[in-house]
Enzyme design. Structure first.
Site, PDB file in Angstrom:
ATOM      1  N   GLU A  91       1.355   3.794   2.846  1.00  0.00           N
ATOM      2  CA  GLU A  91       1.861   3.353   4.147  1.00  0.00           C
ATOM      3  C   GLU A  91       3.382   3.457   4.196  1.00  0.00           C
ATOM      4  OE1 GLU A  91      -2.013   0.443   4.568  1.00  0.00           O
ATOM      5  OE2 GLU A  91      -0.047  -0.478   4.429  1.00  0.00           O
ATOM      6  N   HIS A 124       2.879  -3.276   7.053  1.00  0.00           N
ATOM      7  CA  HIS A 124       1.845  -2.297   6.684  1.00  0.00           C
ATOM      8  C   HIS A 124       1.834  -1.135   7.656  1.00  0.00           C
ATOM      9  CE1 HIS A 124      -0.732  -4.467   3.645  1.00  0.00           C
ATOM     10  NE2 HIS A 124       0.115  -5.406   4.002  1.00  0.00           N
ATOM     11  N   HIS A 131       0.856  -1.187   0.000  1.00  0.00           N
ATOM     12  CA  HIS A 131       0.000   0.000   0.000  1.00  0.00           C
ATOM     13  C   HIS A 131       0.892   1.237   0.000  1.00  0.00           C
ATOM     14  CE1 HIS A 131      -3.169  -2.773   1.912  1.00  0.00           C
ATOM     15  NE2 HIS A 131      -3.373  -2.664   0.616  1.00  0.00           N
ATOM     16  N   GLU A 139       1.349  -4.294  11.435  1.00  0.00           N
ATOM     17  CA  GLU A 139       0.745  -2.977  11.286  1.00  0.00           C
ATOM     18  C   GLU A 139       1.472  -1.984  12.190  1.00  0.00           C
ATOM     19  OE1 GLU A 139      -1.656  -2.177   9.263  1.00  0.00           O
ATOM     20  OE2 GLU A 139      -2.818  -4.000   8.826  1.00  0.00           O
TER      21      GLU A 139
HETATM   22 ZN   LIG Z   1      -1.845  -1.774   4.356  1.00  0.00          ZN
END
Ligand SMILES: [Zn+2]
Length: 1053
Positions: A715, A809, A712, A894
């Site tokens: 990010e 992420h 992504h 994350e």
């Molecule tokens: Zn992500």
């Protein structure tokens, strides 16, 4: 009176009520019923409803109301009881219509408007009838609203009654009635009343009435006609100015928020000033016609990101054990996997040069090594760095010079010594980067480099009512359009508006550089509206931002509004700030991205897509920046930028930094992206200590660890974590050495280079989320995913299934750093499936890394982790690698954009230093795994008893995994929800009761004067009933537990 065998006492009472001929016995029955219902809980009322209580009362009402001169001695208690019972009966509206009780009640009201108590009793009953929309509409059609509206007096002293009437009025507002009310001009009338009460209330004694009027206005503006009427009648201006008065005086606080919400709600929708909602950047996709843009269009912005799990229900969990356990067939034939042999050079390398001091052999991968060694200058005209310099230097008032010497001079004079960063290497890498707009300008921070600041940065405190202040500023825009500047100072589609010097009083904006994505900047007043470019080839995903701003004056606050954000909430409401980089500061030796911005908040605005439906709207991120220097050049971003060129040059620097005799470091290209950029794959492991067979064998038997990041593009935090991982693995730290000797690291640091380069937030150039493509990746449209998966298949096929897979992420809604993993047991357990989890066998080894991280990584939060397999995530890397490759420890890591709410970093925003440290800690946690894997692999799988022990672990589940991390915002982000609660049933009950107990204060009622007698004394017991009934006739037994049993006739003697 004896109960027939089959009927309960209650049923007998109810049937008698409908057939009673005389007043005395009717009153008696009503009194008994009220006695029964007044004591104990709602269960009695529910029971009575189930026995046809509502119907009986309605029928008695109709009978009495239809008489020539209705007897209010009966009607009052009857209406009271009906209000009480009807309030608990969901189908009361329908029942009332069926019994034809609605209009007779309205007639009673019309005929008795002069009698306060009768009016009130009728209104309550009508109010409970209105729980059904059709009943409300029926009343509206029969001029019910007019009757009530006429009851509302202009400013008088009879406050209490007015409030009650107003509450009744807004209850009646079904959708059809709202339209009727609007058509009859009630919006304007309500506004006049509001103004009237506002102006004639110097002592603030009528706040409840003003509040009730705002309630009514809220109700009448649920339809667009109502909102339009409010605007047309000058409602916004009235509300704005009355609110200013309220803000200036103490005690009127409670009126401000409803008025502000009403203004927000009615503020006319305004399309974004764009020619199209589609991204400025389009990329012709192979196999698709170029004129139709792909990707979702005009869809509502659904939150599909990994990080937004709070709106998920448990039914998203995969509860089918067989499906969780099954391993799908590979998505491609085995023969195709041969192409990935080249990506395991360490397995085929003979290390013949170990004893000599020659360079790392690059023969195995000429395609990449040749391009990227950073030695050759870029073609003269490929990267015009002078453009970039003239851009930033002209405004920084440094004399311009020609291209090469300027760079050199700057670096010589100011060159910061930033570890693992080389500006010249960066320039070289950037020259090779292929972008849709063919960038020719570098953003200074990426070129120059960034150092984490000296001190930690605390989360920003939120000033009270900051959002209200911003909303009122927005409202002023509508009220005073004459002094709006409304000048477009930057437009990505119109080069003439870029870098032009004629906006003398305006800031200058620019974003046509790697990762930049500002589409348009409009100078509105003292502030700027900024519009972000959608992801390439699509029309949504606005969140990430990165742009340059210059031509500022020092020490002047500038307000920036990013007006097309899509997410429903943001960490910007919880202490997060954007980041700022100042060129002037960097040249003075402080090359730092710093958290900056005051009055930061995030709320729903009144913009809608330029051509999309008006129903979808956007959110504003607003913040104010006060720049330190005049005529500086600064950069603002959502988070610390990390470009593809930065990765390329970083890998070059790393490769040069390692000792090739000890450390096997190989950068290869996994494949080319759609735009033709190589997607790097890095292999890191220890060289064997000798070229003996034994040492080579040890190397070839090391387990693989596969790490990926930045699928992504928005990010960027994931890239900083990856930077920490890469640098640590290449370092001489003893733990890093041990890790290299234990594992072969296969790292794909940027799975979505094209997205990163072109400043997209979520997608790749095909307008799709690459982390939803893992099940069946398209080799042409999602090449990096297709080949990453192919490479994993290959590792599988040669018996080198990764021990650990982790995809890095960033998480926009939560604080801290945490892992998502995959567990059959926990998923089944959490899904509420009937399967007994104790009988499921599962290796609990997936918990080792999170448990270790919880111990060693200060930013890590074990309680935020979960190991659930959601259906909506089944095409993500984590789930596919777990399910299809059989990798037990398959994770998404994350990292917050904001900061931590626990541990030593509590209350601090994360910087790149903490993110990099997280990358180090992740590696360190792998070492503990090394010790534990032996144990788990050998014993756990075969011994179910050990597994059962793990059931205890389930208690430690992340219980809050479906909850939003944050408490509700202090101020409403949304304005569409009606923020006024309906009066609840307790309110109604107390009103109904109060109507009797306070009866003496009302002078226009006559009945109770005849009957009060000892009502005061009895009022606690039965406040509805004025009189009469000899209590001795009742033999009411109270049971010790929950009131009385009224299901048989025992109390009737
Ligand atoms: Zn992500």
């Amino acid at each position: 009176m004896a109960a027939p065998g089959s009927s309960s006492g209650l049923e007998v009472l109810l049937s008698t009520l409908q057939n009673a001929g005389d007043i005395e016995s009717t009153l008696n029955i009503l009194n008994v019923l009220d006695e029964l219902l007044s004591a104990g809980t709602d269960r009695r009322i529910t029971y009575m409803i189930s026995k046809g209580g509502s119907e009986a009362l309605l029928s008695a009402l109709v009978t009495t109301a239809r008489t020539f001169s209705p007897n209010f001695t009966i009607l009052l208690p009857l209406l009271h009881l009906l209000a009480k019972v009807g309030h608990r009966d969901r189908r009361i509206g329908m029942k009332a219509e069926k019994a034809e009780a609605v209009l007779p009640t309205l007639t009673l009201l019309k005929q008795n408007v002069k009698h306060t108590r009768r009016t009130a009793a009728c209104l309550w009953v009508l109010q409970v009838f209105c729980s059904s929309v059709t009943t409300a509409t029926l009343l509206g059609q029969n001029r019910g609203l007019d009757v009530i509206f006429r009851l509302i007096p202009p400013h008088t002293t009879r406050h209490k009654r007015t409030v009650k009437l107003l509450n009744h009025f807004h209850i009646f507002l079904s959708e059809a009635n709202v339209r009727a009310a609007v058509a009859k001009g009630y919006v304007s009338a309500l506004l006049k009343l509001y103004e009237d009460w506002h102006n004639k209330d110097p002592d603030h004694e009528t706040i409840p009435i003003r509040l009730a009027l705002l309630h009514c206005l809220h109700q009448t503006t649920h339809c667009s006609a109502g909102r339009d009427a409010l605007v047309a009648q000058g409602g916004i201006s009235l509300l704005y100015h009355t609110t200013q008065t309220c803000l200036a005086s103490n005690g009127l606080e409670s009126l401000v928020e409803p008025a502000v919400q009403l203004m927000r709600k009615c503020y006319p929708k305004c399309p974004l000033p764009l020619t199209s909602d589609q991204s400025v950047y389009t990329f012709p996709l192979p196999g698709r016609p170029t004129d139709t843009a792909p990707g979702p269009q005009d869809v509502s912005f659904e939150d599909d990101s990994d990080d937004d799990i709070e709106n998920e229900e448990d039914d998203d969990l995969e509860s089918d054990v067989n499906k969780l356990r099954s391993r799908p067939e590979p998505d491609r034939p085995l023969e195709q996997l041969g192409q990935y042999v080249r990506l395991c050079p360490e397995l085929h390398h003979d290390f013949q040069d170990l004893d000599s001091d020659s360079e790392v052999d690059s023969s195995s991968d000429e395609e990449v090594e040749g391009d990227q060694d950073g030695k050759g200058e870029p073609p003269e005209n490929h990267l015009q760095a002078c453009d970039f310099h003239s851009h930033f230097l002209s405004s920084a008032s440094v004399k311009q010079d020609s291209h090469p010497s300027m760079v050199d001079r700057l670096l010589e004079k100011h060159g910061a010594c930033i570890p693992h960063h080389d500006p010249r290497m960066y320039t070289t890498a950037a020259a090779l980067t292929k972008s849709i707009p063919e960038y020719s300008i570098l953003a200074f921070p990426d070129f120059w480099g960034h150092l984490p600041p000296q001190s930690k940065e605390p989360m920003a405190g939120r000033k009270p009512n900051v959002q209200r202040k911003k909303v009122l500023e927005d409202v002023q825009r509508l009220l005073n359009p004459e002094d709006i500047i409304d000048e477009v100072v930057f437009d990505l589609e119109d080069p003439s508006s870029q870098c032009s010097p004629d906006h003398s009083d305006s800031l200058s904006f620019f974003s046509k550089f790697e990762c930049g994505n500002l589409r348009k900047a409009v100078h509105v007043r003292r502030y700027y509206d900024l519009i972000l470019n959608a992801d390439a080839n699509c029309s949504q995903h606005h969140q990430w931002f990165y742009f340059e701003v210059s031509a500022m004056a020092a020490n002047v606050p500038y307000r920036f509004n990013i007006i097309n954000c899509e997410k429903a909430n943001s960490q910007f409401n919880y202490g997060m700030q954007p980041v700022l980089y100042s060129v002037r500061e960097a040249l003075e030796g402080r090359p730092n991205w710093l958290r900056t911005g005051t009055e930061v908040c995030y709320y729903r605005n009144s913009f809608c897509p330029s051509r999309g439906q008006k129903s979808s709207s956007f959110y504003t991120l607003t913040f104010t920046v006060t720049f330190k220097h005049n005529e500086d050049v600064c950069y603002l971003a959502y988070h610390y930028p990390y470009t593809y060129s930065a990765l390329q040059s970083h890998l070059q620097v790393l490769q040069r930094s390692v000792d090739p005799r000890k450390l096997f470091f190989r950068q290869q290209s996994l494949c080319n992206t759609l735009a033709g950029n190589p997607c790097p794959l890095v292999t890191i492991t220890a060289c064997p200590s000798s070229k003996s067979w034994k040492d080579l064998h040890q190397l070839r038997n090391r387990p693989c660890v596969v790490l990926t990041a930045r699928v992504h593009p928005g990010e960027s935090n994931a890239s900083w974590v990856m930077k920490g991982t890469l640098e640590f693995l290449c370092s001489s730290d003893p733990v890093a050495e041990a890790l290299r000797e234990a594992y072969i690291f296969k790292i794909i640091p940027m799975l979505n280079p094209d997205g990163v380069i072109n400043g997209t937030h979520r997608c790749s150039l095909n307008g799709e989320d690459l982390n939803r493509q893992w099940m069946k990746p398209d080799p042409v449209l999602s090449p990096t995913i297709y080949h990453a998966k192919g490479f994993l298949y290959y590792l599988n096929s040669i018996g080198k299934t990764p021990l650990v897979f982790c995809d890095y992420h960033g998480h926009s809604r939560k604080k801290n750093v945490f892992l998502y993993g995959c567990s059959v047991k926990e998923t089944v357990w959490q899904s509420g499936s009937a399967v007994n989890t104790a009988t499921l066998k599962e290796d609990p080894g997936y918990r080792t890394i999170p448990k270790t991280l919880d111990r060693i990584a200060p930013a890590f939060s074990f309680n935020s982790c979960n190991y659930l397999v959601e259906k909506s995530r089944e095409a993500t890397a984590r789930v596919v690698v777990w399910r299809e490759m059989g990798v037990l420890r398959s994770y998404t890591m994350e990292s917050t954009y904001n900061g931590c709410d626990q541990g030593v970093f509590k209350g601090m925003q994360t910087g790149t230093g903490e993110l990099e440290e997280m990358g180090v800690k992740f590696c360190q946690s792998l070492l503990s795994l090394r010790r534990n894997t032996m144990l788990y692999n050998r014993r756990v799988i075969s011994q179910p008893t050990l597994l059962n022990l793990d059931d205890n672990l389930l208690d430690h589940k992340s219980r809050n995994c479906f909850e939003d991390d944050e408490p509700p915002c202090v101020e409403e982000i949304e304005y569409l929800n009606d923020s006024f609660p309906e009066p609840n049933r307790n309110d109604l009950d107390s009103e109904v009761n109060g109507n009797t107990s306070s009866a003496e204060e009302e002078e226009d009622d006559e009945e109770e004067h005849q009957t009060t007698g000892n009502s005061r004394r009895r009022s606690m017991k039965s406040r509805l009933y004025p009189h009469l009934i000899g209590q001795e006739t009742l033999n009411i037994k109270r049971s010790p537990c929950n009131g009385m049993n009224i299901s048989n006739g025992q109390y009737l003697s």
